[in-house]
Design an enzyme around this catalytic site. Sequence first.
Site, mmCIF file in Angstrom:
data_model
loop_
_atom_site.group_PDB
_atom_site.id
_atom_site.type_symbol
_atom_site.label_atom_id
_atom_site.label_comp_id
_atom_site.label_asym_id
_atom_site.label_seq_id
_atom_site.Cartn_x
_atom_site.Cartn_y
_atom_site.Cartn_z
ATOM 1 N N ASP A 1 27.925 15.029 -11.246
ATOM 2 C CA ASP A 1 26.982 14.355 -10.357
ATOM 3 C C ASP A 1 25.718 13.991 -11.147
ATOM 4 O OD1 ASP A 1 25.890 13.454 -7.965
ATOM 5 O OD2 ASP A 1 25.071 15.420 -7.457
ATOM 6 N N GLU B 1 23.810 9.068 -13.384
ATOM 7 C CA GLU B 1 23.489 7.623 -13.530
ATOM 8 C C GLU B 1 22.727 7.335 -14.814
ATOM 9 O OE1 GLU B 1 23.045 9.464 -10.721
ATOM 10 O OE2 GLU B 1 24.974 8.694 -10.020
ATOM 11 N N ASP C 1 25.636 9.466 -1.916
ATOM 12 C CA ASP C 1 24.961 10.021 -0.739
ATOM 13 C C ASP C 1 24.895 9.048 0.430
ATOM 14 O OD1 ASP C 1 24.702 12.220 -2.287
ATOM 15 O OD2 ASP C 1 22.586 11.893 -2.773
HETATM 16 C C1 GLC Z 1 23.434 14.716 -5.029
HETATM 17 C C2 GLC Z 1 24.913 14.473 -4.759
HETATM 18 C C3 GLC Z 1 25.373 15.344 -3.621
HETATM 19 C C4 GLC Z 1 25.094 16.793 -3.941
HETATM 20 C C5 GLC Z 1 23.620 16.997 -4.243
HETATM 21 C C6 GLC Z 1 23.317 18.404 -4.712
HETATM 22 O O1 GLC Z 1 22.677 14.286 -3.962
HETATM 23 O O2 GLC Z 1 25.179 13.131 -4.518
HETATM 24 O O3 GLC Z 1 26.741 15.147 -3.379
HETATM 25 O O4 GLC Z 1 25.456 17.608 -2.871
HETATM 26 O O5 GLC Z 1 23.204 16.106 -5.255
HETATM 27 O O6 GLC Z 1 24.045 18.720 -5.838
#
Ligand code: GLC
Length: 784
Positions: A403, A406, A477
């Site tokens: 995650d 980007e 998200d």
């Molecule tokens: C980001 C991700 C989400 C995750 C969060 C905490 O917002 O997109 O899926 O739960 O980070 O790690």
Amino acid sequence: MFGQIQDYQKKKNKVIINYEQHSGEVEFISPSIVNFFAPISNQRRFSRAVEEIKGDNNISFEVTEDVGIILKTEQLKVVIHDQFKVDIYDKDDEIISKDYRGERKPFIRRGKGDIIAEEGHQIIKGNIKNRIEVLKEMTGEEYFYGLGEQTGPLNKKGYRYQMWNTDDPSPHVESFESLYKSIPFVIILKDGLAYGLFFDNTYRSYFDLGKESSQYLYYGVDNGNLNYYFIYGPSIKEVVEKYTYLTGRTPLPQLWTLGYHQSRYSYDSENRVREVADKLREKDIPCDAIYLDIDYMDGYRVFTWDQEKFPNFEKLISDLKKQGFKVVTIVDPGIKKDNGYLVYDEGLSNGYFARDKDGIPYVNRVWPGESLYPDFSSEEVRKWWADKQNTLLETGVAGIWNDMNEPASFDGPLPVDLQFENEGHQTDHQEIHNVYGHLMARASAEGIKKYSGKRPFVITRAAYAGTQKYSTVWTGDNQSFWEHLRMSLSMLMNLGLSGMAFCGVDLGGFSFDCSGELLARWVQAGAFTPLFRNHSAAYTRDQEPWCFDLETERIYRNYVKLRYRLIPYLYDLFWQEQKTGLPIIRPLVLHYQDDENTYELNDQFLVGENILVAPIVQQGQLARAVYLPSGRWVDYWTKEIIEGGRYILRKTPLDTCPIFIKEGSLIPNYKVEDDLDSEKQELILDLYPGDLNYVHYQDDGESFNYQKGEYNLYQFEVTCSQGLTISINKIHQKYKSYKKFTFMINNYQAEEVLVDGQPHFFQNDGNRVLLVVASDVKEIKIEQ
Ligand code: GLC
């Protein structure tokens, strides 16, 4: 920019044209895939998306000169003009695509943007002039698909997008020009014929598909080289097949990854994880994976876990395994700046972090506070990262969730002049930004493969063209909005057309609070999405299936069970996908390209070719129109046979998602179990009679032994003249076979059944015939 043609040379599959300024190269990858390249910024042809082309390296084509340089293969005629303008014709000399010759004509924005922005309105800064610009003529008859997960409808006509991986958690709406992934590939459908354009340049780039002007589509980028592929179909299927031939295909996943996944930000203690796992079993909701989000870590240090909240981490994972659950852990790229923390110390002493232009390791802020960013553009760093996966794999973790890649940063964006090693061709953040997540996912997948020996399961938020070779993706998200359920369908269909066959969204929505009704409708669509994961954010209402009311729970259970029944069908689709690149979730236009009614169907999709799903995406909607393409379709619930080629109206009480099976389909099913771990003894064949030929694939569902031939292929041939005949042919048999086949023959009644010539027991059960046979029978004949 190029000026006039001076001369040209033919070299193998390529023609190099010298212009007054620059040179241009036209290379045939196949008779219907052409690459156009001009070294504008440097001579490099290095691609992060197209890693190897196994094609024919001797493509025959003629070169002649007339009004331009004419290159002719057996499928295309490419005419190259001054200014490196290109016109492409099919073999019958019909124009397919023409470069636009005029000047750009951006529309005018009247009034003062600044004052509007002061009130808080978002203003779109448009009409940017780019150093490299490609304009292709439009007639107004075009439909556009692809470009990954972008917001907006299925058809991207009239929209502008930017390729710049962006983590923006505010509600994703149509004014978003970029999201987490950059897939600079668009499919154009015009007059029933399709081609693709893939612009393989990782810098920030722009696509304008008829927003700025109805006369041309526009692609622009300021840096790197002009490097694009023209991919002729003429079917969308062929375009996708050829695009994935270039950029790679999703490898066969482990079977359990197709099950239901339960996630939450965060199940943050051992007790809570056990509680959720027990509840799933107690509530009889099949599930194969539980996710640990950032709070399992020790102070958000990746490759660690919190010893207080998870005192028996390995025991927890092995206990969950006994209950049939796999554990997937999140791993973000941001490494906590913390002397004494092994990953930081190693990264720093080996020079593995991205540096500012003075060579100092760059620090921004993410979850752990001050953090550094591994330079995944270096093979050495990727190897180090791959090895790090073992810290988690050793404990029994089965998959890795990448995650914030980007990459995300809390103290403003990463500077564009941040330095990256780039396999020995040092470059800056502008070139690496859009492939940062891609390279991270690649390192994760390589590590999992190396240490587990199993097919890697990685899920990544950021991606570039070709990431499908390494990872599954989700759309980041989203929110618990009906609007986002609605939009998820076009996002997933376009991701699939963009090569990302294994994709999903946060079921139920990530931010905001879900409602029972929204969750019930979401699981109805979600049960068909390749990645089937319920995930939600901290501080939002609990979103597990039992957190609303009994009706929601019942509906949820039923659709999860439906998913588990359909697992062998989905697995077959993945098996085929490796060979064709065709996605699992498909817009109807993929199979009905001659039917204009399918071109803009945003809220219906096909799963493979045989199942049509028309989910409800609005609150309180108790009926909906469904478009059934030509042919006959069977209502999955009532088994009513319906003539297609028209819209029908379906009642949709809360527990009903309209599902239709194409007449002449064989849908393989498994008996529903808590998880997908056990060895399958029985294959159920849900038959919707009609002449058909279906091939079913079976293997161990986790290892690479299938690559050594250890798998089975069963061919079922059904013919419907004079009763019904099912011939079963094991066309490949190198794996342990099922013990029995159970046939459910819908809309059929039998008088007599002969199995390999002998009378056999059967039941007429309501409107169908039930029949169980050993898996080595060769022919079943059913007399009506
Ligand atoms: C980001 C991700 C989400 C995750 C969060 C905490 O917002 O997109 O899926 O739960 O980070 O790690």
